[in-house]
Design a protein around this motif. Structure first.
Motif, PDB file in Angstrom:
ATOM      1  N   SER A   1       0.824  -1.211   0.000  1.00 57.11           N
ATOM      2  CA  SER A   1       0.000   0.000   0.000  1.00 57.11           C
ATOM      3  C   SER A   1       0.858   1.262   0.000  1.00 57.11           C
ATOM      4  CB  SER A   1      -0.938   0.003   1.215  1.00 57.11           C
ATOM      5  OG  SER A   1      -1.878  -1.043   1.131  1.00 57.11           O
ATOM      6  N   GLU A   2       1.903   1.273   0.819  1.00 58.70           N
ATOM      7  CA  GLU A   2       2.781   2.447   0.841  1.00 58.70           C
ATOM      8  C   GLU A   2       3.500   2.609  -0.494  1.00 58.70           C
ATOM      9  OE1 GLU A   2       6.687   4.288   3.125  1.00 58.70           O
ATOM     10  OE2 GLU A   2       5.659   2.538   3.983  1.00 58.70           O
ATOM     11  N   ASN A   3       3.935   1.500  -1.071  1.00 60.87           N
ATOM     12  CA  ASN A   3       4.602   1.549  -2.360  1.00 60.87           C
ATOM     13  C   ASN A   3       3.702   2.200  -3.411  1.00 60.87           C
ATOM     14  OD1 ASN A   3       6.093   0.980  -4.711  1.00 60.87           O
ATOM     15  ND2 ASN A   3       6.812  -0.977  -3.907  1.00 60.87           N
ATOM     16  N   LEU A   4       2.448   1.765  -3.458  1.00 63.35           N
ATOM     17  CA  LEU A   4       1.500   2.325  -4.422  1.00 63.35           C
ATOM     18  C   LEU A   4       1.189   3.788  -4.101  1.00 63.35           C
ATOM     19  CD1 LEU A   4      -0.985  -0.685  -4.695  1.00 63.35           C
ATOM     20  CD2 LEU A   4       0.850  -0.076  -6.271  1.00 63.35           C
ATOM     21  N   ALA A   5       1.070   4.102  -2.818  1.00 56.20           N
ATOM     22  CA  ALA A   5       0.769   5.476  -2.415  1.00 56.20           C
ATOM     23  C   ALA A   5       1.884   6.426  -2.824  1.00 56.20           C
ATOM     24  CB  ALA A   5       0.533   5.546  -0.910  1.00 56.20           C
ATOM     25  N   ARG A   6       3.127   6.001  -2.654  1.00 51.72           N
ATOM     26  CA  ARG A   6       4.260   6.861  -3.044  1.00 51.72           C
ATOM     27  C   ARG A   6       4.323   7.027  -4.562  1.00 51.72           C
ATOM     28  NH1 ARG A   6       7.236   8.433   1.083  1.00 51.72           N
ATOM     29  NH2 ARG A   6       7.203   7.239   3.031  1.00 51.72           N
TER      30      ARG A   6
ATOM     31  N   ALA B   1       1.744   9.601  -5.274  1.00 55.29           N
ATOM     32  CA  ALA B   1       2.194  10.927  -4.845  1.00 55.29           C
ATOM     33  C   ALA B   1       3.178  11.516  -5.855  1.00 55.29           C
ATOM     34  CB  ALA B   1       2.829  10.844  -3.463  1.00 55.29           C
ATOM     35  N   GLY B   2       4.105  10.707  -6.348  1.00 57.21           N
ATOM     36  CA  GLY B   2       5.071  11.192  -7.326  1.00 57.21           C
ATOM     37  C   GLY B   2       4.400  11.643  -8.609  1.00 57.21           C
ATOM     38  N   ARG B   3       3.419  10.893  -9.053  1.00 55.95           N
ATOM     39  CA  ARG B   3       2.708  11.257 -10.283  1.00 55.95           C
ATOM     40  C   ARG B   3       1.882  12.527 -10.086  1.00 55.95           C
ATOM     41  NH1 ARG B   3       3.913   6.064 -10.673  1.00 55.95           N
ATOM     42  NH2 ARG B   3       3.856   4.969 -12.703  1.00 55.95           N
ATOM     43  N   LEU B   4       1.237  12.657  -8.945  1.00 51.16           N
ATOM     44  CA  LEU B   4       0.443  13.850  -8.667  1.00 51.16           C
ATOM     45  C   LEU B   4       1.335  15.091  -8.585  1.00 51.16           C
ATOM     46  CD1 LEU B   4      -2.053  12.403  -6.035  1.00 51.16           C
ATOM     47  CD2 LEU B   4      -2.653  13.262  -8.300  1.00 51.16           C
ATOM     48  N   ALA B   5       2.517  14.941  -7.978  1.00 51.68           N
ATOM     49  CA  ALA B   5       3.437  16.077  -7.876  1.00 51.68           C
ATOM     50  C   ALA B   5       3.900  16.521  -9.266  1.00 51.68           C
ATOM     51  CB  ALA B   5       4.634  15.693  -7.009  1.00 51.68           C
TER      52      ALA B   5
END
Length: 425
Positions: free
Chosen positions: A221-226, A229-233
């Protein structure tokens, strides 16, 4: 709740039960499940946390019937009940088998308890009741229960409660009996995942919550969340990452996190599937965010990304409906859901963008989802379909998964025969 408990006790005694034990979870301090599966590969059949949960699991093991009584929370159980339920998986073993068209774990004991779920809601709601029913069926199927019954009662018809409870307890339905093929489950999944947002509104800030309780850096879950986050940034947004462990207690830390999430234009929860729905801590996060949203008038969107360790993404269908119910209750626009099956193919310690092969569809789905969301839109259909691709043939995944459990046990020094141990008798 007290009246429901007493009515249920009376109904059980009236149906011939000689002993009824009531467990008041509100008075117990229970640890939350950390998702490490130690109860399968390190101390098979037993949770490593030493608290009142051991007595609860022993009572469930000894019982012929288990009845969960709870306030319906976004169509599912409250975080309080989930804290106890999440830690009951030691009653089953880790090995995969196919039942009712999908993959499930096998029975650890010869005589599992029949499963019943009694929900309370202040007013009738057909969709919430349907989600509650399907969740109960999924829970019973996964716990290898021989019978299942469920009902939601509400305050508009309190005189009907005794009959409704009696009929629930008299149910002879077999878990999964309504599931005959996988194809209808696929359509249910896609329907649950589709957004309900009509208007397009700009998105500037995003809050992402990691629903896993595992140590940082060790969860899918953290892997997917990061990766999100990178794509959104890169798309010009300002994503902020939060963790479910911020919501262990009701104090200032949890309230502050909930307020920050509630103030964001976009809220994304990335969570593992625990017992057919969200983990206890993730559910608690939603409860607190919903309360914080009462003070916020700004429109916002909610997206749920579920990942499960079973090969079929359809296992996430009920959890996505729970996410949509949360969006309605908390004043969010449901911007869509993503369902990942076969999450075991993802190495949690290596960024997903550095992984290939059966992970390619995940990266493609994340790219498509962020492209749609960053424009003020929703999770597009092509992202939903891409994430729901199966990374491996189901049979191959089950074989590899079973070998994985055996390898983990070997690393812990646990004998292979002990993976099916029956420590409760």
């Amino acid at each position: 709740m007290h009246r429901l408990v007493e009515l249920t006790r009376a109904a059980l005694l009236g149906q011939g039960e000689s002993e009824v034990r009531v467990v008041e979870l509100a008075t117990m301090k229970l640890a939350y499940c950390q998702g490490e599966f130690d109860c399968w590969v390190k101390t098979p059949g037993l949770c490593r946390a030493h608290d009142g949960e051991h007595d609860i699991v022993q009572a469930v093991h000894d019982a012929e019937r288990i009845v969960l009584i709870d306030a319906v929370t976004f169509g599912g159980h409250s975080s309080l009940l989930k804290r106890a339920q999440d830690r009951m998986i030691g009653l089953i073993n880790p090995f995969f088998e196919k039942r009712a068209a999908l993959t499930h774990h096998g029975a650890r004991y010869e005589r599992p308890a029949s499963f019943y779920a009694l929900g309370w809601s202040p007013r009738p709601d057909a969709e919430l009741s349907r989600t509650w029913r399907d969740l109960a069926d999924g829970n019973a199927l996964n716990m290898v229960a021989p019978r299942v019954g469920s009902v939601v009662v509400d305050d508009t018809t309190p005189d009907a409660w005794p009959q409704a409870i009696a009929e629930m307890l008299a149910s002879t339905e077999h878990p999964g009996s309504r599931i005959t093929r996988r194809a209808p489950l696929r359509e249910e999944l896609l329907q649950a995942a589709r957004p309900k947002v009509a208007a397009v509104s700009p998105v500037r800030t995003a809050a992402i919550v990691v629903g896993s309780a595992k140590v940082k850096g060790t969860s899918v879950s953290e892997n997917l969340a990061r990766a999100l986050a990178g794509r959104l940034a890169k798309a010009g947004l300002d994503p902020r990452l939060h963790f479910a462990t911020e919501f262990v207690h009701e104090g200032a830390t949890a309230r502050s996190a909930a307020q920050a999430i509630a103030a964001s234009n976009l809220f994304i929860l990335v969570s593992p599937l625990y017992v057919d729905s969200l983990p206890s801590l993730a559910t608690h996060a939603l409860e607190l965010v919903a309360a914080a949203r009462e003070e916020v008038a700004t429109p916002a969107k909610f997206v749920l990304l579920m990942n499960c360790g079973f090969p079929e993404p359809e296992q996430n269908r009920t959890a996505l409906r729970i996410g949509a119910h949360f969006a309605d209750a908390a004043g969010y626009q449901w911007a869509g859901g993503l369902a990942l099956g076969g999450g075991g193919v993802v190495n949690p310690r290596v960024p997903i963008d550095e992984q290939y092969g059966p992970r390619e569809h995940i990266k493609r789905a994340l790219d498509l989802a962020v492209a749609g969301l960053a424009k003020g839109g929703v999770v597009p259909e092509e992202a939903i379909v891409a994430m729901a691709e199966s990374p491996l043939p189901d049979v191959a995944y089950r074989v590899m998964g079973d070998l994985g459990w055996r390898q983990q046990a070997w690393k812990q020094g646990v004998a292979q025969r002990d993976l099916r141990a029956r420590p409760l008798g």
